[in-house]
Scaffold this motif. Structure first.
Motif, PDB file in Angstrom:
ATOM      1  N   MET A  92       0.868  -0.884  -0.346  1.00  0.00           N
ATOM      2  CA  MET A  92      -0.192  -0.017   0.286  1.00  0.00           C
ATOM      3  C   MET A  92       0.949   1.711   0.038  1.00  0.00           C
ATOM      4  N   PHE A  93       0.353   1.921  -0.699  1.00  0.00           N
ATOM      5  CA  PHE A  93       1.097   3.477  -0.993  1.00  0.00           C
ATOM      6  C   PHE A  93      -0.037   4.640  -0.021  1.00  0.00           C
ATOM      7  N   SER A  94       0.961   5.583   0.346  1.00  0.00           N
ATOM      8  CA  SER A  94       0.278   6.898   0.749  1.00  0.00           C
ATOM      9  C   SER A  94       1.358   8.485   1.029  1.00  0.00           C
ATOM     10  N   ASP A  95       0.638   9.112   0.354  1.00  0.00           N
ATOM     11  CA  ASP A  95       1.305  10.121   0.500  1.00  0.00           C
ATOM     12  C   ASP A  95       1.389  11.235   2.164  1.00  0.00           C
ATOM     13  N   THR A  96      -0.435  10.636   2.375  1.00  0.00           N
ATOM     14  CA  THR A  96      -0.641  11.133   4.079  1.00  0.00           C
ATOM     15  C   THR A  96      -0.124  10.977   5.327  1.00  0.00           C
ATOM     16  N   GLY A  97       0.397   9.165   4.805  1.00  0.00           N
ATOM     17  CA  GLY A  97      -0.030   8.174   6.388  1.00  0.00           C
ATOM     18  C   GLY A  97      -1.299   7.821   6.206  1.00  0.00           C
ATOM     19  N   HIS A  98      -2.315   8.044   5.459  1.00  0.00           N
ATOM     20  CA  HIS A  98      -3.643   7.712   5.334  1.00  0.00           C
ATOM     21  C   HIS A  98      -4.748   7.790   3.528  1.00  0.00           C
ATOM     22  N   ASN A  99      -5.528   7.161   3.863  1.00  0.00           N
ATOM     23  CA  ASN A  99      -5.978   7.446   2.722  1.00  0.00           C
ATOM     24  C   ASN A  99      -5.266   6.679   1.801  1.00  0.00           C
ATOM     25  N   TRP A 100      -4.856   5.115   1.605  1.00  0.00           N
ATOM     26  CA  TRP A 100      -4.071   4.177   1.819  1.00  0.00           C
ATOM     27  C   TRP A 100      -4.928   3.775  -0.274  1.00  0.00           C
ATOM     28  N   LYS A 101      -3.646   4.005  -0.278  1.00  0.00           N
ATOM     29  CA  LYS A 101      -3.816   2.893  -2.331  1.00  0.00           C
ATOM     30  C   LYS A 101      -3.459   1.499  -2.845  1.00  0.00           C
ATOM     31  N   LEU A 126       8.788  -3.173  -9.516  1.00  0.00           N
ATOM     32  CA  LEU A 126       7.283  -2.648 -10.106  1.00  0.00           C
ATOM     33  C   LEU A 126       7.040  -2.154 -11.474  1.00  0.00           C
ATOM     34  N   GLN A 127       5.876  -2.546 -12.290  1.00  0.00           N
ATOM     35  CA  GLN A 127       5.789  -2.614 -13.429  1.00  0.00           C
ATOM     36  C   GLN A 127       5.366  -1.039 -13.987  1.00  0.00           C
ATOM     37  N   GLN A 128       4.844  -0.113 -13.155  1.00  0.00           N
ATOM     38  CA  GLN A 128       4.949   0.731 -12.988  1.00  0.00           C
ATOM     39  C   GLN A 128       5.345   1.639 -11.380  1.00  0.00           C
ATOM     40  N   PRO A 129       6.333   2.076 -11.341  1.00  0.00           N
ATOM     41  CA  PRO A 129       6.993   2.579 -10.391  1.00  0.00           C
ATOM     42  C   PRO A 129       5.399   3.592  -9.981  1.00  0.00           C
ATOM     43  N   VAL A 130       6.608   3.710  -8.335  1.00  0.00           N
ATOM     44  CA  VAL A 130       4.789   5.046  -7.524  1.00  0.00           C
ATOM     45  C   VAL A 130       5.689   5.408  -7.005  1.00  0.00           C
ATOM     46  N   ILE A 131       4.932   7.250  -7.245  1.00  0.00           N
ATOM     47  CA  ILE A 131       5.268   7.502  -6.217  1.00  0.00           C
ATOM     48  C   ILE A 131       4.285   8.591  -4.737  1.00  0.00           C
ATOM     49  N   ALA A 132       5.237   8.257  -3.547  1.00  0.00           N
ATOM     50  CA  ALA A 132       5.092   7.966  -2.158  1.00  0.00           C
ATOM     51  C   ALA A 132       5.065   8.461  -1.446  1.00  0.00           C
ATOM     52  N   ARG A 133       4.923   8.503  -0.571  1.00  0.00           N
ATOM     53  CA  ARG A 133       5.789   8.815   1.165  1.00  0.00           C
ATOM     54  C   ARG A 133       6.211   7.668   1.741  1.00  0.00           C
ATOM     55  N   TYR A 134       4.354   7.223   1.711  1.00  0.00           N
ATOM     56  CA  TYR A 134       4.627   6.341   3.428  1.00  0.00           C
ATOM     57  C   TYR A 134       4.571   4.551   2.156  1.00  0.00           C
ATOM     58  N   VAL A 135       4.821   4.594   2.483  1.00  0.00           N
ATOM     59  CA  VAL A 135       5.316   2.257   2.498  1.00  0.00           C
ATOM     60  C   VAL A 135       4.382   1.198   3.575  1.00  0.00           C
ATOM     61  N   ARG A 136       3.244   0.544   2.954  1.00  0.00           N
ATOM     62  CA  ARG A 136       2.903   0.121   3.955  1.00  0.00           C
ATOM     63  C   ARG A 136       2.224  -1.950   3.438  1.00  0.00           C
ATOM     64  N   LEU A 137       3.192  -2.556   3.893  1.00  0.00           N
ATOM     65  CA  LEU A 137       3.032  -4.085   3.364  1.00  0.00           C
ATOM     66  C   LEU A 137       2.053  -4.304   4.926  1.00  0.00           C
ATOM     67  N   ILE A 138       1.181  -5.149   4.272  1.00  0.00           N
ATOM     68  CA  ILE A 138       0.250  -6.276   4.329  1.00  0.00           C
ATOM     69  C   ILE A 138       0.518  -7.885   4.392  1.00  0.00           C
ATOM     70  N   PRO A 139       0.964  -8.252   5.626  1.00  0.00           N
ATOM     71  CA  PRO A 139       0.547  -9.577   5.141  1.00  0.00           C
ATOM     72  C   PRO A 139      -0.332 -10.741   4.825  1.00  0.00           C
ATOM     73  N   LEU A 140      -0.631 -11.799   4.023  1.00  0.00           N
ATOM     74  CA  LEU A 140      -1.584 -12.442   3.188  1.00  0.00           C
ATOM     75  C   LEU A 140      -1.242 -13.750   4.467  1.00  0.00           C
ATOM     76  N   ASP A 141      -0.041 -14.343   3.910  1.00  0.00           N
ATOM     77  CA  ASP A 141       0.577 -15.688   3.995  1.00  0.00           C
ATOM     78  C   ASP A 141       1.533 -15.289   4.580  1.00  0.00           C
ATOM     79  N   TRP A 142       2.120 -16.984   5.572  1.00  0.00           N
ATOM     80  CA  TRP A 142       3.444 -16.742   5.727  1.00  0.00           C
ATOM     81  C   TRP A 142       3.715 -18.037   6.264  1.00  0.00           C
TER      82      TRP A 142
END
Length: 1212
Positions: A92-101, A126-142
């Protein structure tokens, strides 16, 4: 650019890295030694990395990079020295730390594969580079034998930009001094906003031309305006994108070059129709009306000039009241992803007494879904607020517009003083009285999106869980902090994605082809293909055939048909008349060209337009075997060429200086080519300058020069000079694609073609015939992807492919073997929703594509036909009419240069011979076949068109057999005629005819010989059918009667009589067949006078399809009278017996026949024909519609005498 960061320390190789921070959901292992989490250094034997306290899907790791950064790759590693690593995760990426995409790769794949152990590094570019300040990684499986464990690294570059913020009332204006128009101009920008409407820019050019880009309901609308007129021709509107009001950056660019516009939004490109509108701007502004943008623009470039930078530098060309930063309002949304999603909140006590209120914003694509439910105190009931049929329900149905449009909608539920009010988007909706008042206590639990069990008789389906987004939830006017909910400090939830809205517009861009209308739900989209002429999940495949030839070999007769020349290609279907009566079908354009004159002082220049679009016209010409168009030029006092010519061919056409009947480039007309011009000194009649009228006419047959676009007629304004012209319709014959075939001699033989490109949709069709039980028809491979169609067994065809989700197979099995050396048709289609396979006319088999899987078919090898690159068993047999996405592959040309493969494939009658009906004979051609209808009483392409005639009193046809006919009828090679050889006899005859009449008694058929032996077919006074035989002039007559009564009822009846030696069978229409054995009947004698009286009365009615063995006398009289031994008296009217008319004489007349052919004397009306016969001949009385006249042809044959009589019945 280089690696920019690690989990703990982030740095640049060329300059110090700014401050960073890390946010974790919770933590059980986390060490702050910088290298412990580094992917590039893992030698320190100390546990390092992140592992949360709870291993579930509600955990995340968030990194603040300190500033907006262009991120190009991520890499993961398990926790050092442990069994903890991730198998799959989301980014997930965001510019503000909220409203993640959420980041989606190409094909919409959002899941990243992780690690297989704790030590290896897995990097994803990344096939299309992302411009963002915040990066969030969410685990799905481990790792199932460990916990969530992670070391993370990101890669990318610093990102600089110039940003400007608009308040909804501000604007930025850029003015240019007058300058020459340049050939190429462009505008590009990034924008972000929370509101779904607003002007982004407005540019004005010369001549009151303008271009405006605005946001409307979350979609970009580009309006091109020519002048101030409001007519549709002066405005051109292009719609782009959807759901663009998500407070994330979106890119837009428009490039104008000559008459073309190229549009780009985000990663999508679009080319609207050509336009001559230029935006050589005098003014470029963010202001148009009162609907100004509330949001931000970034890197606003005009022809490469950064206007925001100029405004910051206070350049005088740029003015406006804006701020050079982007305000980021915090809006926390939630995504309800599935049936188990819900949010629970406790009741919030308000300050007001005696009332309560609740509010929320939502957006969704689904028509149904629960928004809110709660229990009333003391078990007084349950309240639920939900969508039903895209309308809002609160116990009663609230009328209103559809709420499943993907837009944000505001809902308020207010209860005061015994009344409940529901307001939608600020408009008060339904009001209901409640007794007692609706009261909620602090113990009440509010459930949003799901978790309910109630029923309703007023609104349908209240149980379906809500799938969509919610935000701005209020209870008693108090806003709910959803971040506290996310941290489990308030309420509870299940399967929610908080601080993001994950809604996706699956109809933008639309995958529905050919004008199909796209609709969607939360998880999929649907295409409405009605009125498009196409079918399938994405409206890809045409429902029409590609040529008249294809319709012909389905058994269709002449008529109007929709022809889709390129199948699934972009050319639209067109209505064309197909003439299939000849050996070659014809498909003319539907209308004669329309004339538009243009007269100059020296010449006349008529232009011609066609009802078909130019691309349709040229596709038909290209596909046809032969095309022709007649041009006739009549003239007087004309000097013709070189003062006259015509223009023809593709596009605007090219000048042609030859005329019909001559060769291209010859500067001649037909008379010059044949050396028959009125003046031998000239090559055209209209070059001779004669005072009398003459003409040059002929057919233009060179496809490259058709159709005729215009005529240029010079020298027509001299005194006394006159001219007239006619341009006929364009007619084309045949289809060079439908019979394009190749024969594969061995299993190792194959043809190869360039790579097949069918990334998002592909259709493949062909016909095959073989004697082998298996083999690969077609195969194309990629690195991992492939597509293949094969005969997997003698009764099964298999269609398989892989687009990255694993192989998918579609099979069709038949009950009959496919290796029968007959043609079979295969049609396969693959699109992003499903795959289908159809064999012959069997029902299609389908397989749905995996949800949220890869969708692009990426191939890179050659396309193999009849063989395979994977060393599977090849195909042995014939393949023809192979088409991929509507394009026919030229198998014959490639086969000519390929060993082991022969061009063409004979043997079509084995598959299509059954199309030749009614004793028609199938005749082979090198390519195609035709039906020889000479042995049939019918005509037409398939010997299926009846030959019928109506008769009135006085009409008769007399047919005389010649020597060769008698030999054919008898199967003898004798060269002597029957009157020279009285002993010649017929051992068998097969007679069939159809009739319609209201007359009884009536003579239908009379066959006699020189010796007064005869066969008579008649209706008696009771309307019963009688067959009378006299096979020996010295014996009495045998009479056979059908048990079917009242045949003179005006209905069409078919009679079949078959005799073999002494056995005679009679069948009327679909009744039981009577079989009789002839013998002497002593009580039936002296009936010749009765037949004479019936013949003199004549016959009124209709006869159709009269056949005696291989002779069709009625067909000969109507169609071949000039070459047949027959006599016709009184007009013989061709008509149709196949339908009834209210007026017995209202027949459809095509032509009349009268006169005498090869007769020794005339036959007058009313004269008994039995007395007139003095040779081997026959009489046939033929009926038409219910009222035709007496047809009395004379069919002469020698009938074998029969000695016994018996009767039996056989129902068949």
């Amino acid at each position: 650019c280089a690696f920019i960061g690690k989990l703990v320390f982030f740095f640049l190789l060329v300059k110090p890295f700014k401050a960073f921070s890390i946010v974790l959901s919770n933590i059980i292992f986390f060490y702050l030694l910088p290298l412990h989490a580094s992917l590039l250094y893992t030698v320190i034997p100390v546990s390092g990395g992140w592992s949360p306290l709870s291993s579930d899907r509600y955990q995340w790791l968030e990194v603040d990079l300190g500033e907006r950064t262009q991120i190009s790759a991520v890499a993961t590693q398990g926790r050092y020295g442990s069994s903890d690593w991730l198998i799959a995760y989301l980014l997930m990426f965001s510019d503000t730390g909220h409203n993640w995409k959420q980041y989606h790769q190409e094909d919409g794949i959002g899941v990243f594969p992780g690690n297989s152990n704790a030590d290896s590094v897995v990097k994803h570019k990344l096939q299309q580079p992302v411009i963002a300040r915040y990066v969030r990684l969410i685990p799905l499986d481990w790792n199932p034998n460990g916990r969530i464990g992670l070391r993370l690294e990101t890669y990318g570059c610093p990102y600089d930009s110039d940003v400007v913020s608009f308040s909804g009332h501000s604007s930025l204006v850029y003015r240019l001094s007058p300058r020459p128009r340049i050939s190429k101009e462009s505008i590009s920008l990034n924008f972000k906003t929370l509101r779904n409407s607003g002007i982004l820019f407005h540019a004005e050019g010369q001549n009151q031309q303008s271009i405006t880009l605005e946001l409307e309901k979350g979609k970009l609308l580009l309006l091109l305006q020519k002048g101030r007129s409001s007519s549709p021709d002066s405005r051109h509107l292009v719609s782009l994108g959807s759901l663009l009001d998500d407070q994330h950056w979106h890119y837009f660019a428009v490039e104008h070059h000559s008459t073309h516009l190229n549009l780009t939004y985000d990663t999508n490109k679009k080319k609207p129709h050509s336009t001559d509108l230029g935006f050589d701007s005098q003014k470029l502004t963010g202001l148009s009306t009162n609907r100004n943008l509330y949001g931000c623009l970034e890197n606003l470039l005009y022809n490469g000039l950064n206007l925001v930078y100029l405004a910051k530098q206070k350049d005088q060309r740029v003015t406006g009241n804006v701020t050079f930063s982007c305000a980021e309002p915090v809006s926390v949304a939630m995504t309800f992803t599935g049936p188990q999603s819900f949010l629970w909140l406790p009741w919030m006590t308000g300050s007001s007494s005696g009332g309560m209120s609740m509010g929320l914003h939502f957006r969704t694509w689904n028509k149904e879904g629960l928004l809110l439910t709660f229990d009333l105190p003391e078990r007084a009931g349950v309240v639920w607020l939900y969508l039903s049929k895209a309308r809002l329900c609160l116990q009663i149905h609230k009328p209103g517009s559809a709420l499943n449009d993907g837009q944000w909608h505001n809902v308020e539920l207010i209860s005061r003083r015994g009344h409940v009010t529901v307001a939608v988007d600020g408009d008060e909706g339904a009001t209901a009285h409640t007794s007692p008042s609706l009261v909620i206590t602090k113990e009440s639990n509010l459930f949003y999106g799901g978790k309910t069990d109630v029923t309703s008789h007023e609104c349908t389906n209240p149980f379906r869980a809500f799938q969509g987004c919610m935000r701005s939830i209020t209870i008693n006017n108090q806003p709910i902090d959803l971040i506290m909910v996310q941290q489990r400090l308030l309420g509870n939830y299940s399967q929610l994605q908080i601080d993001m809205c994950g809604i996706i517009d699956r109809c933008s861009p639309s995958h529905c082809e050919h004008g199909g209308r796209c609709s969607q739900s939360w998880s999929t989209f649907h295409c409405n293909c009605s009125d498009t002429g196409y079918s399938g999940a994405t409206c890809h495949s045409s429902i029409h055939e590609q040529s008249c030839e294809a319709y012909k070999h389905k058994g269709n007769t002449s008529g109007y048909y929709y022809i889709d020349v390129d199948g699934s290609g972009p050319i639209k279907p067109q209505l064309i008349y197909c003439n299939m009566t000849g050996s070659r079908h014809t498909r003319p354009n539907t209308n004669t060209p329309c004339r538009h004159p243009c007269v100059s002082p020296l010449r006349s220049i008529p232009h011609f337009e066609y009802t078909s679009q130019d691309e349709q016209l040229m596709a038909i010409v290209s596909q046809s075997e032969h095309c022709e168009q007649e041009v006739a030029y009549h003239c007087r006092k004309s000097q013709g060429s070189p003062l006259s010519w015509w223009v023809g061919g593709p596009g605007v056409g090219q000048v042609q200086n030859y005329w019909g009947g001559a060769q291209p480039g010859s500067q001649q007309c037909a008379c010059g080519f044949q050396e028959k011009c009125v003046d031998p000194k000239h090559h055209c009649n209209c070059d001779a300058d004669r005072a009398e009228w003459t003409n040059d006419s002929g057919l233009l047959t060179q496809k490259e020069t058709l159709p005729v676009r215009s005529l240029v007629l010079g020298d027509v304004h001299r005194p006394g000079s006159e001219s007239a012209y006619r341009v006929g319709p364009l007619r084309c014959h045949g289809d060079k694609n439908v019979w394009n075939a190749a024969f594969f001699e061995k299993e190792t033989s194959y043809l190869h073609f360039p790579t097949f490109h069918g990334e998002l949709s592909a259709d493949i069709s062909f016909l095959f015939k073989t004697t082998s039980s298996s083999g690969v028809f077609l195969e194309n491979l990629g690195i991992k992807d492939f597509i293949r169609i094969e005969l997997s067994s003698s009764t099964e065809v298999l269609f398989s492919f892989d687009v990255g989700n694993g192989p998918l197979e579609v099979r069709v099995q038949t009950g009959a073997p496919l290796n029968d050396n007959r043609w079979h048709r295969v049609r396969a289609e693959r699109n992003i929703k499903e795959a289908s396979l159809r064999l012959d006319e069997l029902p299609a088999a389908t397989q749905e594509a995996p949800a949220n899987g890869h969708i692009h078919l990426q191939l890179n090898s050659q396309l193999f036909i009849g063989g395979t690159a994977s060393r599977q068993k090849g195909f042995q047999g014939c393949i023809r009419s192979l088409q991929l996405n509507g394009v026919t592959l030229d198998l014959e040309e490639r086969a000519k240069i390929t060993p082991g493969v022969q061009p063409g494939c004979p043997g079509h009658c084995s598959s299509y011979g059954s199309l030749c009906q009614n004793h028609g004979h199938c005749v082979e051609r090198a390519s195609s076949f035709f039906c020889d209808c000479r042995p049939s009483a019918y005509t037409g392409a398939f010997c299926d068109r009846e030959v019928s005639a109506s008769f009135k009193s006085g009409t008769s046809v007399h047919y005389t057999f010649k020597e060769s006919m008698l030999n054919e009828l008898n199967g003898s090679s004798s060269t002597r005629s029957s009157y020279l050889n009285p002993d010649m006899t017929l051992n068998a005859e097969n007679i069939s005819l159809s009739f319609r009449t209201t007359q009884s008694p009536a003579l239908l058929l009379y066959i006699s010989s020189f010796y007064r032996e005869y066969l008579a077919l008649l209706l008696n006074k009771h309307g019963e059918l009688e067959v009378r035989y006299r096979l020996d002039s010295s014996k009495d007559v045998d009479v056979l009667r059908s048990k079917v009564r009242n045949l003179a009822n005006g209905q069409l009846h078919t009679v079949t009589i078959n005799r073999l030696v002494d056995s005679v069978s009679i069948q009327v229409t679909h009744t039981c067949k009577q079989t009789n054995v002839m013998c002497l009947s002593p009580d039936l004698t002296e009936l010749d006078p009765e037949l004479g009286r019936l013949a003199s009365v004549g016959f009124t009615g209709c006869f159709s399809a009269v056949r005696f063995n291989s002779i069709s006398p009625l067909k000969a009289a109507l169609l071949h009278a000039d070459t047949s031994p027959l006599t016709v008296t009184s007009p013989l009217v061709q008509a149709s017996c196949g339908y009834s008319s209210g007026n017995p004489y209202a027949v459809e007349t095509t032509h009349h026949l009268s006169g005498t052919r090869e007769s020794s004397g005339s036959v007058e009306s009313g004269q008994p024909l039995v007395n007139a016969i003095r040779s081997d001949s026959a009489l046939i009385g033929v009926l038409a519609k219910h009222f035709f006249k007496s047809l009395i042809p004379d069919l002469i044959s020698m009938l074998h005498s029969i000695k016994q009589f018996s009767l039996k019945q056989d129902c068949v």
